[in-house]
Design a protein around this motif. Structure first.
Motif, PDB file in Angstrom:
ATOM      1  N   VAL A 182       0.854  -1.186   0.000  1.00 31.22           N
ATOM      2  CA  VAL A 182       0.000   0.000   0.000  1.00 31.22           C
ATOM      3  C   VAL A 182       0.893   1.241   0.000  1.00 31.22           C
ATOM      4  CG1 VAL A 182      -1.732   1.331   1.252  1.00 31.22           C
ATOM      5  CG2 VAL A 182      -1.878  -1.166   1.187  1.00 31.22           C
ATOM      6  N   LEU A 183       0.683   2.104  -0.992  1.00 29.45           N
ATOM      7  CA  LEU A 183       1.391   3.379  -1.073  1.00 29.45           C
ATOM      8  C   LEU A 183       0.451   4.491  -0.633  1.00 29.45           C
ATOM      9  CD1 LEU A 183       3.094   3.010  -4.577  1.00 29.45           C
ATOM     10  CD2 LEU A 183       3.949   2.237  -2.355  1.00 29.45           C
ATOM     11  N   GLN A 184       0.982   5.442   0.145  1.00 30.03           N
ATOM     12  CA  GLN A 184       0.178   6.576   0.590  1.00 30.03           C
ATOM     13  C   GLN A 184       0.787   7.873   0.078  1.00 30.03           C
ATOM     14  OE1 GLN A 184      -0.341   6.501   4.875  1.00 30.03           O
ATOM     15  NE2 GLN A 184      -2.424   5.756   4.624  1.00 30.03           N
ATOM     16  N   PHE A 185      -0.100   8.774  -0.352  1.00 31.03           N
ATOM     17  CA  PHE A 185       0.328  10.069  -0.870  1.00 31.03           C
ATOM     18  C   PHE A 185      -0.485  11.152  -0.171  1.00 31.03           C
ATOM     19  CE2 PHE A 185       0.473   6.820  -4.121  1.00 31.03           C
ATOM     20  CZ  PHE A 185       1.777   6.906  -4.598  1.00 31.03           C
ATOM     21  N   ILE A 186       0.126  12.338  -0.022  1.00 26.93           N
ATOM     22  CA  ILE A 186      -0.621  13.494   0.463  1.00 26.93           C
ATOM     23  C   ILE A 186      -0.670  14.513  -0.660  1.00 26.93           C
ATOM     24  CG2 ILE A 186       1.428  14.575   1.523  1.00 26.93           C
ATOM     25  CD1 ILE A 186      -0.586  15.647   3.684  1.00 26.93           C
ATOM     26  N   LEU A 187      -1.868  15.050  -0.906  1.00 29.11           N
ATOM     27  CA  LEU A 187      -2.070  16.021  -1.976  1.00 29.11           C
ATOM     28  C   LEU A 187      -2.470  17.361  -1.364  1.00 29.11           C
ATOM     29  CD1 LEU A 187      -2.282  13.232  -3.481  1.00 29.11           C
ATOM     30  CD2 LEU A 187      -3.759  14.407  -5.114  1.00 29.11           C
ATOM     31  N   ARG A 188      -1.638  18.384  -1.620  1.00 28.20           N
ATOM     32  CA  ARG A 188      -1.897  19.734  -1.135  1.00 28.20           C
ATOM     33  C   ARG A 188      -1.775  20.708  -2.297  1.00 28.20           C
ATOM     34  NH1 ARG A 188       2.323  18.601   3.690  1.00 28.20           N
ATOM     35  NH2 ARG A 188       3.476  17.981   1.820  1.00 28.20           N
ATOM     36  N   ASP A 189      -2.405  21.874  -2.156  1.00 26.81           N
ATOM     37  CA  ASP A 189      -2.301  22.876  -3.210  1.00 26.81           C
ATOM     38  C   ASP A 189      -1.041  23.714  -3.007  1.00 26.81           C
ATOM     39  OD1 ASP A 189      -2.908  24.644  -1.163  1.00 26.81           O
ATOM     40  OD2 ASP A 189      -5.013  24.830  -1.735  1.00 26.81           O
ATOM     41  N   SER A 190      -0.879  24.777  -3.801  1.00 26.48           N
ATOM     42  CA  SER A 190       0.335  25.586  -3.731  1.00 26.48           C
ATOM     43  C   SER A 190       0.481  26.321  -2.404  1.00 26.48           C
ATOM     44  CB  SER A 190       0.358  26.595  -4.882  1.00 26.48           C
ATOM     45  OG  SER A 190      -0.784  27.438  -4.809  1.00 26.48           O
TER      46      SER A 190
END
Length: 238
Positions: free
Chosen positions: A172-180
Protein backbone atom coordinates in the motif's frame (compact mmCIF):
# COMPACT_ATOMS: atom_id res chain seq x y z
CA UNK A 1 2.22 24.05 7.87
CA UNK A 2 4.43 24.32 4.81
CA UNK A 3 7.39 22.60 6.43
CA UNK A 4 9.64 25.65 6.08
CA UNK A 5 12.10 27.00 8.61
CA UNK A 6 12.36 29.98 10.92
CA UNK A 7 15.75 31.22 12.18
CA UNK A 8 16.05 33.97 14.78
CA UNK A 9 19.32 35.59 15.77
CA UNK A 10 20.07 38.90 17.40
CA UNK A 11 22.09 41.13 19.67
CA UNK A 12 21.37 43.37 22.66
CA UNK A 13 17.87 44.47 21.57
CA UNK A 14 16.46 41.12 20.50
CA UNK A 15 14.79 38.11 22.12
CA UNK A 16 13.78 39.01 25.70
CA UNK A 17 15.42 42.44 25.43
CA UNK A 18 13.19 43.21 22.44
CA UNK A 19 10.00 41.96 24.16
CA UNK A 20 9.77 38.92 21.88
CA UNK A 21 8.65 36.97 24.96
CA UNK A 22 5.31 38.76 24.49
CA UNK A 23 5.01 37.95 20.80
CA UNK A 24 3.07 35.25 18.95
CA UNK A 25 6.42 33.81 17.79
CA UNK A 26 7.65 32.99 21.30
CA UNK A 27 5.87 29.60 21.51
CA UNK A 28 7.43 28.64 18.16
CA UNK A 29 10.99 29.04 19.43
CA UNK A 30 13.06 26.09 20.70
CA UNK A 31 13.97 28.11 23.82
CA UNK A 32 11.97 29.80 26.56
CA UNK A 33 12.75 33.52 26.68
CA UNK A 34 13.38 34.83 30.15
CA UNK A 35 12.97 38.35 31.49
CA UNK A 36 14.95 41.27 30.11
CA UNK A 37 18.51 41.62 31.31
CA UNK A 38 19.61 38.23 30.05
CA UNK A 39 21.94 39.63 27.37
CA UNK A 40 25.64 39.49 28.25
CA UNK A 41 28.25 41.71 26.62
CA UNK A 42 30.91 39.02 26.78
CA UNK A 43 33.32 37.51 24.32
CA UNK A 44 32.14 33.95 23.71
CA UNK A 45 33.64 31.04 21.85
CA UNK A 46 31.37 28.64 19.95
CA UNK A 47 31.67 24.98 20.90
CA UNK A 48 29.70 22.37 18.90
CA UNK A 49 27.91 19.57 20.72
CA UNK A 50 27.90 15.98 19.49
CA UNK A 51 24.47 16.63 17.98
CA UNK A 52 25.84 19.70 16.21
CA UNK A 53 28.65 17.70 14.63
CA UNK A 54 26.31 14.91 13.57
CA UNK A 55 23.95 17.44 11.96
CA UNK A 56 26.74 18.58 9.66
CA UNK A 57 26.04 22.25 10.40
CA UNK A 58 28.89 22.67 12.88
CA UNK A 59 31.40 20.41 11.14
CA UNK A 60 34.23 22.46 9.64
CA UNK A 61 36.32 19.37 8.91
CA UNK A 62 35.62 15.67 8.49
CA UNK A 63 38.26 14.79 11.11
CA UNK A 64 36.90 15.31 14.66
CA UNK A 65 40.24 16.46 16.08
CA UNK A 66 40.84 18.92 13.26
CA UNK A 67 37.28 20.20 13.55
CA UNK A 68 37.64 20.78 17.29
CA UNK A 69 40.90 22.69 16.71
CA UNK A 70 39.27 24.86 14.02
CA UNK A 71 36.56 25.97 16.43
CA UNK A 72 39.14 26.74 19.12
CA UNK A 73 41.13 28.86 16.68
CA UNK A 74 38.18 30.90 15.43
CA UNK A 75 37.88 34.43 16.89
CA UNK A 76 35.48 34.93 19.78
CA UNK A 77 32.06 36.46 19.15
CA UNK A 78 30.79 39.49 21.05
CA UNK A 79 27.58 39.26 23.02
CA UNK A 80 25.19 36.42 23.74
CA UNK A 81 21.53 36.18 24.74
CA UNK A 82 20.64 34.00 27.70
CA UNK A 83 17.50 31.87 27.80
CA UNK A 84 15.52 30.49 30.73
CA UNK A 85 15.59 26.96 29.32
CA UNK A 86 15.34 24.94 26.13
CA UNK A 87 12.00 23.41 25.29
CA UNK A 88 11.35 19.69 25.62
CA UNK A 89 12.46 17.95 22.46
CA UNK A 90 14.77 20.76 21.36
CA UNK A 91 18.35 19.95 20.35
CA UNK A 92 21.32 22.09 21.38
CA UNK A 93 23.83 22.03 18.51
CA UNK A 94 26.35 24.45 20.01
CA UNK A 95 27.17 26.03 23.37
CA UNK A 96 29.40 28.81 24.60
CA UNK A 97 32.67 27.89 26.22
CA UNK A 98 33.56 28.62 29.83
CA UNK A 99 31.58 28.08 33.00
CA UNK A 100 28.27 29.26 31.55
CA UNK A 101 28.18 26.60 28.83
CA UNK A 102 25.02 28.35 27.63
CA UNK A 103 23.09 27.34 24.48
CA UNK A 104 24.43 29.15 21.43
CA UNK A 105 22.43 27.39 18.71
CA UNK A 106 19.21 25.41 19.29
CA UNK A 107 16.53 24.01 17.01
CA UNK A 108 13.44 21.82 17.15
CA UNK A 109 10.64 20.59 14.95
CA UNK A 110 7.50 22.75 14.95
CA UNK A 111 4.53 21.49 12.99
CA UNK A 112 5.94 20.26 9.68
CA UNK A 113 8.82 22.73 9.88
CA UNK A 114 11.90 23.68 11.84
CA UNK A 115 12.51 26.55 14.27
CA UNK A 116 16.05 27.60 15.19
CA UNK A 117 17.74 30.19 17.40
CA UNK A 118 21.29 31.59 17.23
CA UNK A 119 21.91 33.39 20.52
CA UNK A 120 24.21 36.04 19.09
CA UNK A 121 23.65 38.77 16.54
CA UNK A 122 26.84 38.70 14.56
CA UNK A 123 29.31 36.13 13.28
CA UNK A 124 31.35 38.47 11.08
CA UNK A 125 34.38 38.04 13.35
CA UNK A 126 34.81 34.50 12.02
CA UNK A 127 35.47 36.07 8.61
CA UNK A 128 36.88 39.55 9.17
CA UNK A 129 39.28 38.59 11.97
CA UNK A 130 40.53 35.39 10.32
CA UNK A 131 43.00 34.76 7.51
CA UNK A 132 41.74 35.48 4.01
CA UNK A 133 42.12 31.81 3.11
CA UNK A 134 39.94 30.67 6.01
CA UNK A 135 36.51 29.69 4.65
CA UNK A 136 35.03 28.59 7.99
CA UNK A 137 32.51 31.43 8.12
CA UNK A 138 31.06 30.88 4.66
CA UNK A 139 31.12 27.12 5.11
CA UNK A 140 29.18 27.40 8.39
CA UNK A 141 26.46 29.61 6.89
CA UNK A 142 26.21 27.52 3.73
CA UNK A 143 25.72 24.36 5.81
CA UNK A 144 23.24 26.11 8.11
CA UNK A 145 21.15 27.47 5.22
CA UNK A 146 21.06 24.06 3.54
CA UNK A 147 20.02 22.32 6.75
CA UNK A 148 17.09 24.73 7.14
CA UNK A 149 15.66 24.08 3.68
CA UNK A 150 16.51 20.48 2.79
CA UNK A 151 13.56 19.07 4.76
CA UNK A 152 10.92 21.20 3.07
CA UNK A 153 8.53 18.79 1.30
CA UNK A 154 6.72 19.18 -2.00
CA UNK A 155 2.96 19.94 -1.96
CA UNK A 156 2.29 16.50 -3.43
CA UNK A 157 4.41 13.88 -1.70
CA UNK A 158 4.76 10.17 -1.12
CA UNK A 159 4.38 9.67 2.63
CA UNK A 160 4.62 5.91 3.17
CA UNK A 161 5.29 2.64 1.42
CA UNK A 162 8.45 0.64 0.69
CA UNK A 163 10.54 1.44 -2.36
CA UNK A 164 11.63 -2.18 -2.73
CA UNK A 165 8.90 -4.42 -4.10
CA UNK A 166 8.63 -8.19 -4.41
CA UNK A 167 6.93 -9.68 -7.46
CA UNK A 168 3.26 -10.61 -6.75
CA UNK A 169 3.38 -9.16 -3.23
CA UNK A 170 0.79 -6.46 -2.49
CA UNK A 171 1.89 -3.17 -0.94
CA UNK A 172 0.00 0.00 0.00
CA UNK A 173 1.39 3.38 -1.07
CA UNK A 174 0.18 6.58 0.59
CA UNK A 175 0.33 10.07 -0.87
CA UNK A 176 -0.62 13.49 0.46
CA UNK A 177 -2.07 16.02 -1.98
CA UNK A 178 -1.90 19.73 -1.14
CA UNK A 179 -2.30 22.88 -3.21
CA UNK A 180 0.34 25.59 -3.73
CA UNK A 181 -0.56 27.10 -0.33
CA UNK A 182 -0.04 23.66 1.27
CA UNK A 183 -3.71 23.24 2.14
CA UNK A 184 -4.63 19.54 2.16
CA UNK A 185 -7.13 18.80 -0.59
CA UNK A 186 -10.05 16.48 0.10
CA UNK A 187 -12.50 14.99 -2.35
CA UNK A 188 -10.21 15.11 -5.36
CA UNK A 189 -10.47 12.82 -8.35
CA UNK A 190 -7.14 11.04 -7.88
CA UNK A 191 -5.53 8.84 -10.49
CA UNK A 192 -2.52 6.66 -9.68
CA UNK A 193 -0.79 5.09 -12.66
CA UNK A 194 2.07 2.59 -12.53
CA UNK A 195 4.44 2.23 -15.49
CA UNK A 196 6.35 -1.05 -15.50
CA UNK A 197 9.76 -1.96 -16.89
CA UNK A 198 8.23 -3.30 -20.12
CA UNK A 199 6.31 -0.05 -20.77
CA UNK A 200 2.86 -1.25 -19.68
CA UNK A 201 0.66 1.20 -17.76
CA UNK A 202 -1.67 0.05 -14.99
CA UNK A 203 -4.27 2.23 -13.23
CA UNK A 204 -4.36 1.44 -9.52
CA UNK A 205 -7.50 1.65 -7.37
CA UNK A 206 -7.40 4.64 -5.00
CA UNK A 207 -9.00 5.19 -1.59
CA UNK A 208 -9.18 8.46 0.34
CA UNK A 209 -8.35 8.54 4.05
CA UNK A 210 -11.23 9.31 6.39
CA UNK A 211 -8.87 10.26 9.24
CA UNK A 212 -6.19 12.44 7.63
CA UNK A 213 -7.21 15.19 5.16
CA UNK A 214 -5.49 15.03 1.78
CA UNK A 215 -4.13 11.50 2.16
CA UNK A 216 -4.86 8.94 -0.57
CA UNK A 217 -3.81 5.30 -0.80
CA UNK A 218 -3.23 2.91 -3.67
CA UNK A 219 -2.53 -0.82 -3.58
CA UNK A 220 0.30 -2.00 -5.79
CA UNK A 221 1.49 -5.43 -6.87
CA UNK A 222 4.49 -5.78 -9.16
CA UNK A 223 3.97 -8.52 -11.79
CA UNK A 224 7.42 -8.20 -13.38
CA UNK A 225 10.85 -7.35 -12.04
CA UNK A 226 12.54 -4.05 -12.83
CA UNK A 227 11.95 -0.35 -12.27
CA UNK A 228 8.36 0.80 -11.69
CA UNK A 229 7.34 4.45 -12.03
CA UNK A 230 4.24 5.70 -10.21
CA UNK A 231 2.44 8.91 -11.24
CA UNK A 232 -0.18 10.60 -9.04
CA UNK A 233 -2.66 13.12 -10.46
CA UNK A 234 -5.32 14.97 -8.45
CA UNK A 235 -8.12 17.01 -10.02
CA UNK A 236 -10.86 19.12 -8.49
CA UNK A 237 -14.08 20.32 -10.13
CA UNK A 238 -12.13 22.98 -12.09
Amino acid sequence: KRGGSLLLLGGPRSFAEGDWNRSVLEPVLPVVLGASGSYREDLVQGKPTIEGLLSGVWALDAEPDVNAMKWLELPALFGVNGFSMTRAGATVLARTDGEENAPLFVWHRYGDGLSAVLATGETWAWQMMSDNEDVSHERFWRQLARSLVTRVPDPVAWVSGDEDLIVDEYRVLQFILRDSLFNAREGLAVDVTMKTEDGARVHLPVTESLEVPGVYSAEIAAKVSGLHQVTVTGRDAD
